[in-house]
Design an enzyme around this catalytic site. Structure first.
Site, PDB file in Angstrom:
ATOM      1  N   CYS A  98       0.851  -1.208   0.000  1.00 23.66           N
ATOM      2  CA  CYS A  98       0.000   0.000   0.000  1.00 23.66           C
ATOM      3  C   CYS A  98       0.882   1.251   0.000  1.00 23.66           C
ATOM      4  CB  CYS A  98      -0.875  -0.031   1.253  1.00 23.66           C
ATOM      5  SG  CYS A  98      -1.724   1.507   1.623  1.00 23.66           S
ATOM      6  N   CYS A 102      -3.920   7.386  -1.723  1.00 24.50           N
ATOM      7  CA  CYS A 102      -5.237   7.390  -2.375  1.00 24.50           C
ATOM      8  C   CYS A 102      -6.355   7.754  -1.396  1.00 24.50           C
ATOM      9  CB  CYS A 102      -5.539   6.029  -2.965  1.00 24.50           C
ATOM     10  SG  CYS A 102      -4.144   4.935  -3.071  1.00 24.50           S
ATOM     11  N   THR A 189      -4.633   4.928   7.560  1.00 23.92           N
ATOM     12  CA  THR A 189      -3.527   4.538   6.682  1.00 23.92           C
ATOM     13  C   THR A 189      -2.711   5.764   6.276  1.00 23.92           C
ATOM     14  OG1 THR A 189      -4.824   2.719   5.811  1.00 23.92           O
ATOM     15  CG2 THR A 189      -3.001   3.464   4.460  1.00 23.92           C
ATOM     16  N   GLU A 255      -0.672   1.975   9.848  1.00 24.97           N
ATOM     17  CA  GLU A 255      -1.909   2.609  10.316  1.00 24.97           C
ATOM     18  C   GLU A 255      -1.708   3.233  11.705  1.00 24.97           C
ATOM     19  OE1 GLU A 255      -2.123  -0.105   8.275  1.00 24.97           O
ATOM     20  OE2 GLU A 255      -3.317   0.943   6.769  1.00 24.97           O
ATOM     21  N   HIS A 290     -13.090   5.033  -2.975  1.00 27.63           N
ATOM     22  CA  HIS A 290     -12.008   4.209  -2.428  1.00 27.63           C
ATOM     23  C   HIS A 290     -12.186   2.723  -2.790  1.00 27.63           C
ATOM     24  CE1 HIS A 290      -8.334   4.253  -0.267  1.00 27.63           C
ATOM     25  NE2 HIS A 290      -8.733   3.364   0.637  1.00 27.63           N
ATOM     26  N   TYR A 294      -9.527  -0.627  -4.901  1.00 27.92           N
ATOM     27  CA  TYR A 294      -9.015  -1.908  -4.412  1.00 27.92           C
ATOM     28  C   TYR A 294      -8.798  -2.917  -5.540  1.00 27.92           C
ATOM     29  CZ  TYR A 294      -8.648  -1.002   0.527  1.00 27.92           C
ATOM     30  OH  TYR A 294      -8.220  -0.546   1.741  1.00 27.92           O
ATOM     31  N   CYS A 297      -4.870  -1.160  -6.848  1.00 27.27           N
ATOM     32  CA  CYS A 297      -3.650  -1.199  -6.034  1.00 27.27           C
ATOM     33  C   CYS A 297      -3.346  -2.634  -5.644  1.00 27.27           C
ATOM     34  CB  CYS A 297      -3.785  -0.304  -4.811  1.00 27.27           C
ATOM     35  SG  CYS A 297      -4.875  -0.937  -3.529  1.00 27.27           S
ATOM     36  N   GLU A 441      -6.255  -6.071   5.995  1.00 28.85           N
ATOM     37  CA  GLU A 441      -6.497  -4.784   5.334  1.00 28.85           C
ATOM     38  C   GLU A 441      -7.386  -4.974   4.107  1.00 28.85           C
ATOM     39  OE1 GLU A 441      -6.291  -1.128   3.364  1.00 28.85           O
ATOM     40  OE2 GLU A 441      -5.595  -2.982   2.479  1.00 28.85           O
TER      41      GLU A 441
HETATM   42 FE1  SF4 Z   1      -3.485   1.615   0.142  1.00 29.33          FE
HETATM   43 FE2  SF4 Z   1      -4.811   0.626  -1.915  1.00 29.33          FE
HETATM   44 FE3  SF4 Z   1      -6.091   2.074  -0.060  1.00 29.33          FE
HETATM   45 FE4  SF4 Z   1      -4.357   3.217  -1.781  1.00 29.33          FE
HETATM   46  S1  SF4 Z   1      -6.338   2.240  -2.279  1.00 29.33           S
HETATM   47  S2  SF4 Z   1      -4.521   3.583   0.400  1.00 29.33           S
HETATM   48  S3  SF4 Z   1      -2.808   1.639  -1.986  1.00 29.33           S
HETATM   49  S4  SF4 Z   1      -5.101   0.062   0.222  1.00 29.33           S
HETATM   50 FE    FE Z   2      -6.660   0.639   2.429  1.00 26.65          FE
END
Ligand code: SF4
Ligand code: FE
Length: 479
Positions: A98, A102, A189, A255, A290, A294, A297, A441
């Site tokens: 991660c 984002c 995060t 986190e 968001h 997922y 990423c 996560e």
């Molecule tokens: Fe992390 Fe993926 Fe969330 Fe971006 S979208 S903060 S890379 S888990």
């Molecule tokens: Fe996340």
């Protein structure tokens, strides 16, 4: 725009109050528990200067016309939503974990859109303030963490009925020059290495909850903010190198619990203040942005994992076995399935009243729901391919020992042509990417699985679908 190195240096100027293992961290940049997460976030800055990724890594600000880092951009088209997807996959491939930034990007897009709609109803000035804030963030190329998840206390009670109201961030004082807020945001995060935090409510609210319907931004080192950095599975390994598996970029995002001990927020940084009917809308906007991420990423990260599994199969001498190839194909199938819905959410996105683009809600929720299953299955297959040795490898200290090291190298050898160290390194990487904190996560980040199912049911339009079936089999629908 900042480079990754400039971003990292800029963190030295912050006076963020961070605690870990009962001690205050005075120098987060050189702290071994935090540094890997800084390196990973720095990749979001470096991508903007990489000739291969510049088109994805940058955008043109609709507010100033200037070239900006895409992580500070307000989405202006379907193309922007798709470029975000492609950028996140590319960074996931580079970091294998991660990269945190984002969250703030999605928070900024969500608040930008909802502040406009609040102003439409009340004639307030939230959107104008948000535009000024965006210019400030773009100009300084800040990393902003989006603060959504409150600790929530008794999940069966709304904010105003909690025994301790501080389990939801709320306004404790309204002054002429601003507001004072108290409460906390959990599992944040990238909070430790962010310049700013943009806070949003975490649940839908009724009018009794008006003190909890608040959105604002403050610097991470604003007086009264305290961070308690969370521990991760195997985090003591960050003090070494080899046993970390991914020594440069670490595991997930680092986190923290972010506590607001009566923090003052000037009015120009307040974007919602008591408009309870917009709280649910803001939660959903952020979640949709968001959840789309997922399937990208994580897919970039899984690209690395599939490569690691293919390599370890070779090192084990099993790379040509048909069942291994079949398992690798299964990993590709599961991973690309997640990516396609993420892309579809971008291509099928639409503009909001504020003018910024919003991903397709059902496809974004399907993306995240699939992650909560497919990522676990992918990791199960990775363990299957790799073999049990990742659970029993000796420590890097034993490997460095002059007497024990040669025995470890001898007995953990795979095919003769591959150095045992390479087999150990790859095994540690797979271990890092498939266990503990990394997987949890995937389950709960961007909202727990049930939150997606609620949205999927709401938008499923079952009545319309019943009519489709009734018409085909000759039943006249009862009105
Ligand atoms: Fe992390 Fe993926 Fe969330 Fe971006 S979208 S903060 S890379 S888990
Ligand atoms: Fe996340």
């Amino acid at each position: 725009m900042k480079t990754g190195a400039e971003y990292t240096e800029s963190l030295r100027k912050l006076k963020t109050q961070i605690y870990f293992q009962g001690k205050k961290i005075d120098n987060m940049v050189d702290n071994p528990y935090i540094r890997p997460h800084i390196n990973s976030a720095a990749a979001t800055y470096d991508m903007a200067f990489d000739p291969e990724y510049m088109e994805l890594g940058t955008a043109t600000s609709h507010l100033t016309g200037k070239k900006i880092n895409r992580f500070t951009h307000i989405q202006q088209s379907n193309d922007d939503l798709v470029k975000k997807v492609k950028l996140l996959r590319a960074i996931g491939q580079r970091t294998g974990t991660c990269f945190q930034r984002c969250v703030g990007l999605d928070a900024m897009n969500a608040v930008y859109s909802v502040s406009y709609e609040i102003d439409e109803k009340y004639g307030s000035k939230y959107h104008e303030r948000m535009c000024d804030y965006m210019k400030y963030v773009q100009e300084n190329d800040f990393m902003v963490v989006g603060g959504m998840t409150d600790p929530k206390g008794d999940r069966g009670l709304p904010p105003h009925k909690q025994a301790d109201p501080d389990v939801f961030v709320h306004i404790v004082e309204k002054r002429e020059d601003g507001i004072v807020v108290r409460g906390a945001k959990a599992h944040q995060t990238g909070a430790a290495n962010s310049h700013e935090i943009l806070v949003m409510p975490t649940v839908s609210m009724k009018s009794e909850d008006r003190d909890f319907a608040v959105s604002f931004a403050v610097p991470m080192d604003a007086p009264g903010i305290v961070l308690i950095f969370g521990r991760q599975t195997n985090d003591e390994r960050k003090l070494g190198t080899l046993d970390q598996g991914n020594p440069t970029y670490g595991v997930v995002g680092g986190e923290a619990l972010v506590i607001f001990n009566d923090v003052f927020v000037p009015w120009e940084r307040v974007f919602m203040c008591g408009e309870t009917e917009f709280a649910g809308m803001l939660v959903e906007r952020f979640a949709t942005y968001h959840r789309q991420n997922y399937g990208t990423c994580k897919v970039g990260v899984v690209d690395v994992l599939i490569g690691a599994c293919a390599a370890i199969a070779d090192y084990n001498g099993a790379g040509k076995a048909s069942h291994i190839k079949d398992k690798l194909v299964e990993m590709v199938l599961l991973s690309e399935t997640m990516h396609t819905s993420s892309l579809a959410a971008g291509y099928e996105g639409h503009p909001l009243p504020a003018g910024n683009y919003y991903p397709h809600v059902t496809y974004a929720n399907i993306t995240k729901q699939n992650i909560t299953r497919n990522h676990y299955e992918i990791c199960r297959i990775a363990h299957d391919i790799t073999g049990g040795f990742i659970a029993t490898l000796p420590t890097e200290q034993d490997l460095a020992d002059p007497e024990l090291g040669p025995m470890i190298l001898k007995y953990f050898k795979g095919v003769a042509s591959v150095p045992t160290e390479n087999r150990i390194k790859m095994g540690r990487l797979i271990e890092n990417m498939t266990g503990g904190t990394a997987l949890t996560e995937s389950m709960h980040g961007a909202g727990s699985p049930q939150a997606q199912r609620v949205v999927l049911l709401r938008d499923a339009n079952l009545e319309q679908r019943k009519k489709l079936a009734q018409r085909i089999c000759g039943i006249i629908p009862q009105e």
